[in-house]
Design an enzyme around this catalytic site. Sequence first.
Site, PDB file in Angstrom:
ATOM      1  N   CYS A 126     -21.502  20.031 -53.212  1.00  0.00           N
ATOM      2  CA  CYS A 126     -21.983  19.271 -52.133  1.00  0.00           C
ATOM      3  C   CYS A 126     -20.868  18.710 -51.497  1.00  0.00           C
ATOM      4  O   CYS A 126     -21.011  17.868 -50.425  1.00  0.00           O
ATOM      5  CB  CYS A 126     -22.833  18.134 -52.703  1.00  0.00           C
ATOM      6  SG  CYS A 126     -24.254  18.753 -53.547  1.00  0.00           S
ATOM      7  N   ASP A 127     -19.456  19.069 -51.859  1.00  0.00           N
ATOM      8  CA  ASP A 127     -18.413  18.610 -51.017  1.00  0.00           C
ATOM      9  C   ASP A 127     -18.092  19.559 -49.909  1.00  0.00           C
ATOM     10  O   ASP A 127     -18.025  20.671 -49.752  1.00  0.00           O
ATOM     11  CB  ASP A 127     -17.095  18.778 -51.897  1.00  0.00           C
ATOM     12  CG  ASP A 127     -15.854  18.319 -51.569  1.00  0.00           C
ATOM     13  OD1 ASP A 127     -16.045  17.857 -50.244  1.00  0.00           O
ATOM     14  OD2 ASP A 127     -14.728  18.252 -51.916  1.00  0.00           O
TER      15      ASP A 127
END
Length: 399
Positions: A350-351
């Site tokens: 999710c970065d």
Amino acid sequence: MSFYYWGANKRMITDEISQLTRARSAQPILNFDLARELTQQHGSPLLVVSRSKLIDTYWAMKEAMPGVDLFYAAKSNPDHHILSTLCGEGAFVDICSHGELRAALDAGFTPDRMLHTHPCKTEDNLLPCYEAGVRWFVFDNQLEARKIAQLTPDVNLLLRLAVTASSSMINLSAKFGAPMEEALEILLAAREMGLSVRGFSFHVGSQCMDPADYCSALQRVRDLWNQASELGFDLEMLDIGGGFPAPYRHDAPSVSSFCSTIWNGLQESFGDLQIRLIAEPGRGICAESITLVTKVIGKNNRWGVPWYFIDDGLYGSFSGKVFDHTDFPLLYENSGNRELFPCVVAGPTCDSSDVVSRDQMLPDLEVGELLLVPCMGAYAGASASPFNGLPVARSVAID
Ligand SMILES: *Cc1c(COP(=O)(O)O)cnc(C)c1O
């Protein structure tokens, strides 16, 4: 029959080195049919190790540098398939920690085939390696010599020297290595402490593109060697380190042309001495033997740009892009007739910084489609983390 194609993603060869020497480009070690079969069996992402590619590269290096013992740098990839295959070929191994010691022992290496090259050792690192039977260690300053004199005084030591090399991607003398002008003082201090210094080591830096960098380092080391001999040091081993390059989106010189130049340099600078010559190749041996198989797990069109999400990324096998500054080509299937578009390829976490590529042209990929990423053997899986709860890629070996 599957084809891979990456015309638009392969950068032009611009440097003189590639024109002078027979260049090699990044090639996958399996085709898409086998990739599908293996991921059905083992899941995706999958690092596929080719034992035969590894063995061929090892012997190409051995043959181009006859008489030089190759201590494979486990740091570049401590995968069991790699270590056990090289062990079976009679290689030696370069370890830096208790963990690498265990990996090397598990793969079948005996301690007499190991060299410990970490110049800054904790007691928890040094003692277990010593107790296991490792007797060759590296140091680069007087404080480290004192540490060794207190804990394990009866080992054989190499003094690591800092060298400057202009063509390497990663400068390994920025952190370790004694300045040449201080080397004699360190040797004398080590002798005072009762230690036995048996030779020198250096590392021209990783992903070195010009073998002339080794040759100029060798000449300077020979001058130092002579001065040390005059002071009564009985030196017997020269370690020329790693640095041997691999192709990524840029081509690299062939193993044989690169290593032959170094071997000529060794003959020129050290050919008159009866000493043991060793090297510590990591990347140069293992990089090309692994291809990553990764799957498209999602796609989006964001402000007119296609985005593909794949199941491996910067926190996983592509960590080499962050730590090792390598840029891996992404290969796609059956694409002679697929139209290519600019796109973004992102990893599974999710970065937002987990982006694998913004400058490689790809066709309109389907969810579930596989990509092959060649030359993923070195500093890729080795530095992967399970960030975000996502497991690192598994590895399987083929012949
Ligand atoms: C990393 C390292 C190597 C291997 O370097 P490559 O560039 O991968 O060949 C060898 N020796 C030492 C001491 C290292 O730190």
